[in-house]
Write a protein that holds these residues in place. Structure first.
Motif, short mmCIF file in Angstrom:
data_model
loop_
_atom_site.label_atom_id
_atom_site.label_comp_id
_atom_site.label_asym_id
_atom_site.label_seq_id
_atom_site.Cartn_x
_atom_site.Cartn_y
_atom_site.Cartn_z
N LEU A 133 0.83 -1.22 0.00
CA LEU A 133 0.00 0.00 0.00
C LEU A 133 0.86 1.27 0.00
O LEU A 133 1.76 1.43 0.82
CB LEU A 133 -0.91 -0.01 1.23
CG LEU A 133 -2.05 1.00 1.22
CD1 LEU A 133 -3.11 0.59 0.20
CD2 LEU A 133 -2.67 1.12 2.60
N THR A 134 0.55 2.16 -0.93
CA THR A 134 1.22 3.45 -1.00
C THR A 134 0.17 4.53 -1.16
O THR A 134 -0.80 4.35 -1.90
CB THR A 134 2.19 3.49 -2.21
OG1 THR A 134 3.23 2.52 -2.00
CG2 THR A 134 2.84 4.86 -2.36
N ALA A 187 2.52 9.54 2.43
CA ALA A 187 1.97 9.25 3.77
C ALA A 187 2.12 7.78 4.11
O ALA A 187 2.37 7.42 5.25
CB ALA A 187 0.50 9.66 3.82
N VAL A 188 1.97 6.90 3.11
CA VAL A 188 2.11 5.46 3.29
C VAL A 188 2.99 4.96 2.14
O VAL A 188 2.77 5.33 0.99
CB VAL A 188 0.73 4.75 3.28
CG1 VAL A 188 0.90 3.24 3.47
CG2 VAL A 188 -0.18 5.33 4.35
N GLY A 245 5.57 6.06 7.17
CA GLY A 245 4.78 5.34 6.18
C GLY A 245 5.22 3.92 5.88
O GLY A 245 4.58 3.22 5.10
N ARG A 246 6.32 3.49 6.51
CA ARG A 246 6.87 2.16 6.20
C ARG A 246 6.77 1.21 7.38
O ARG A 246 6.82 1.64 8.53
CB ARG A 246 8.36 2.26 5.84
CG ARG A 246 8.62 2.95 4.54
CD ARG A 246 10.12 3.23 4.43
NE ARG A 246 10.44 3.73 3.11
CZ ARG A 246 10.91 2.96 2.13
NH1 ARG A 246 11.15 1.69 2.31
NH2 ARG A 246 11.16 3.50 0.95
N LEU A 247 6.70 -0.08 7.05
CA LEU A 247 6.68 -1.10 8.10
C LEU A 247 8.06 -1.16 8.76
O LEU A 247 9.07 -1.26 8.08
CB LEU A 247 6.34 -2.47 7.50
CG LEU A 247 6.20 -3.60 8.53
CD1 LEU A 247 4.93 -3.45 9.33
CD2 LEU A 247 6.23 -4.96 7.84
N ARG A 248 8.06 -1.13 10.11
CA ARG A 248 9.33 -1.30 10.83
C ARG A 248 9.37 -2.66 11.51
O ARG A 248 10.43 -3.23 11.70
CB ARG A 248 9.49 -0.18 11.87
CG ARG A 248 9.77 1.19 11.28
CD ARG A 248 11.20 1.28 10.74
NE ARG A 248 11.46 2.54 10.07
CZ ARG A 248 11.84 3.66 10.67
NH1 ARG A 248 11.99 3.69 11.98
NH2 ARG A 248 12.07 4.74 9.98
N HIS A 249 8.20 -3.17 11.91
CA HIS A 249 8.19 -4.43 12.65
C HIS A 249 6.78 -5.00 12.70
O HIS A 249 5.83 -4.27 12.86
CB HIS A 249 8.69 -4.18 14.08
CG HIS A 249 8.71 -5.42 14.92
ND1 HIS A 249 9.75 -6.30 14.89
CD2 HIS A 249 7.79 -5.94 15.76
CE1 HIS A 249 9.48 -7.32 15.69
NE2 HIS A 249 8.29 -7.12 16.24
N LEU A 266 12.18 0.32 23.37
CA LEU A 266 12.34 -0.49 22.16
C LEU A 266 11.48 0.08 21.03
O LEU A 266 11.91 0.20 19.89
CB LEU A 266 11.93 -1.94 22.45
CG LEU A 266 11.85 -2.87 21.24
CD1 LEU A 266 13.18 -2.98 20.52
CD2 LEU A 266 11.37 -4.25 21.67
N PHE A 267 10.25 0.47 21.38
CA PHE A 267 9.33 1.08 20.41
C PHE A 267 9.97 2.35 19.82
O PHE A 267 9.96 2.56 18.60
CB PHE A 267 8.01 1.39 21.11
CG PHE A 267 6.99 2.07 20.24
CD1 PHE A 267 6.52 1.47 19.09
CD2 PHE A 267 6.47 3.30 20.61
CE1 PHE A 267 5.56 2.09 18.29
CE2 PHE A 267 5.51 3.93 19.83
CZ PHE A 267 5.06 3.32 18.67
N LEU A 268 10.56 3.17 20.68
CA LEU A 268 11.22 4.40 20.21
C LEU A 268 12.39 4.06 19.29
O LEU A 268 12.60 4.71 18.27
CB LEU A 268 11.74 5.21 21.41
CG LEU A 268 10.71 6.09 22.09
CD1 LEU A 268 11.29 6.71 23.36
CD2 LEU A 268 10.25 7.20 21.14
N ARG A 269 13.14 3.03 19.65
CA ARG A 269 14.28 2.62 18.83
C ARG A 269 13.80 2.14 17.46
O ARG A 269 14.38 2.47 16.44
CB ARG A 269 15.03 1.50 19.59
CG ARG A 269 16.25 0.96 18.91
CD ARG A 269 17.21 0.36 19.94
NE ARG A 269 16.72 -0.83 20.62
CZ ARG A 269 16.74 -2.06 20.13
NH1 ARG A 269 17.20 -2.27 18.92
NH2 ARG A 269 16.30 -3.08 20.84
N LEU A 270 12.71 1.37 17.45
CA LEU A 270 12.19 0.83 16.18
C LEU A 270 11.59 1.91 15.28
O LEU A 270 11.54 1.75 14.07
CB LEU A 270 11.14 -0.24 16.45
CG LEU A 270 11.64 -1.56 17.02
CD1 LEU A 270 10.47 -2.43 17.46
CD2 LEU A 270 12.50 -2.29 16.00
N THR A 271 11.11 2.98 15.91
CA THR A 271 10.44 4.01 15.11
C THR A 271 11.32 5.25 14.92
O THR A 271 10.88 6.24 14.35
CB THR A 271 9.11 4.45 15.75
OG1 THR A 271 9.37 4.91 17.08
CG2 THR A 271 8.11 3.32 15.78
#
Ligand SMILES: Nc1ncnc2c1ncn2[C@@H]1O[C@H](COP(=O)(O)OP(=O)(O)OP(=O)(O)O)[C@@H](O)[C@H]1O
Ligand SMILES: [Mg+2]
Length: 301
Positions: free
Chosen positions: A11-12, A20-21, A206-210, A289-294
């Motif tokens: 999805l974009t 945005a995505v 807009g991108r998947l991180r995890h 961890l959430f902050l690190r991933l995002t």
């Protein structure tokens, strides 16, 4: 009705120069509550709006049990959605729902049913303008439930709930998922939905991180240690020479060392003759961890 997975595939969404995505793919499974998490502006609401046909994708697809929202005959009977700020302040909860009932294709009596389901029967005739945030969130959920859907798409529905409200939402969504329903719940705070979700989809820019179960995410938190010594000079030298980049001197008498256990630091301090007044296991929190991933892409590790 059979179970419906949510599938987002490549999805974009672009708004002029803003993406945005960005090539986002993930799934939300029936029987599970999936947290859709990311910082402000990550693209959560945009994705959810595309899911329920309120915006169109630039590329890619978003489907329920293989069908796009627009291809589902009576979508409100399959998917219930709630977005922030959808209420007229002058209307009562009951009147708000009665506006939606004909659109969804249900009788007025269903309005009282869903209000009872979310614990709002007593407040049904009061004006929404006087509601607390928690009451508005409950009314939002009631709106999503009108058509008796199998899938709930909820944008920031835990936002601002007090601990009792969070507990209520958790048990409500748990029962919905245990009954075979699919729940996708967005939030910009992992801590707000930590007790509510089974799975997490984490996005940024807009991108998947995890994507994983919450348990798998928990297992990814890094160990860490806080070390205290009355000898500030020796503490700083010890931390630097033994642990280098992993060590941060947080205060004169306190150092934080990432990626190690208290036993390892204790043994090293003993060997180096450092006087230790405190040594505690303080690993990375889930929120860290959430902050690190995002974190911004260029600094993410
Ligand atoms: N209608 C629009 N026109 C132009 N840009 C938009 C539009 N809707 C969203 N955007 C942009 O898309 C990006 C993602 O916004 P979105 O609202 O999806 O984020 P979000 O993850 O829901 O954030 P929040 O946690 O603040 O609700 C932002 O940069 C936003 O400014
Ligand atoms: Mg949003």
């Amino acid at each position: 009705m059979h179970a419906q997975a949510i599938e987002v595939d490549g999805l974009t969404k672009r708004y002029g120069d803003v993406t945005a995505v960005d090539d986002l793919s993930f799934t939300a499974e029936p029987g599970r509550v999936t947290g859709f998490l990311g910082p402000n502006g990550a693209g959560k609401s945009t994705t959810l709006r595309i899911l329920v046909g309120l915006a169109t994708a630039t590329e890619g697809s978003a489907t329920f049990g293989g069908r796009a929202y627009r291809d589902i005959e009576r979508p409100a009977g399959v998917i219930g959605a709630h977005f922030e700020g959808a209420f007229h302040p002058g209307r009562s909860a009951r009147d708000h729902l009665r506006v939606y009932a004909p659109v969804v294709g249900v009788e007025d009596s269903r309005c009282d049913e869903v209000l009872a389901m979310v614990g709002m029967a007593d407040a049904a005739r009061r004006r929404v303008g006087g509601y607390s945030l928690g009451m508005r969130q409950r009314l939002g959920l009631a709106t999503a439930l009108l058509g008796n859907p199998r899938v709930l798409v909820l944008d920031e529905s835990a936002n601002g709930l007090d601990p009792a409200g969070i507990k209520w939402l958790r048990s409500f969504l748990r029962a919905f998922a245990d009954d075979g329903g699919t729940v996708l719940l967005s939030s910009h705070l992992l801590s707000e939905v930590e007790q509510t979700v089974d799975d997490v989809v984490i996005i940024a820019e807009g991108r998947l991180r995890h994507q994983s179960s919450l348990d798998e995410l928990r297992a990814m938190t890094r160990p860490g240690v806080t070390l205290r010594s009355p000898d500030a000079v020796a503490l700083a030298a010890f931390a630097r020479s033994r642990f280098g980049q992993a060590a941060t001197v947080e205060a004169a008498n306190r150092a934080r060392i990432a990626g190690v256990t208290a036993a390892e630091v204790g043994a090293a301090a003993f060997a180096d003759g450092l006087e230790v007044h405190g040594l505690s296991d303080e690993g990375e929190s889930l929120e860290e961890l959430f902050l690190r991933l995002t974190a911004a892409a260029e600094v993410a590790r």
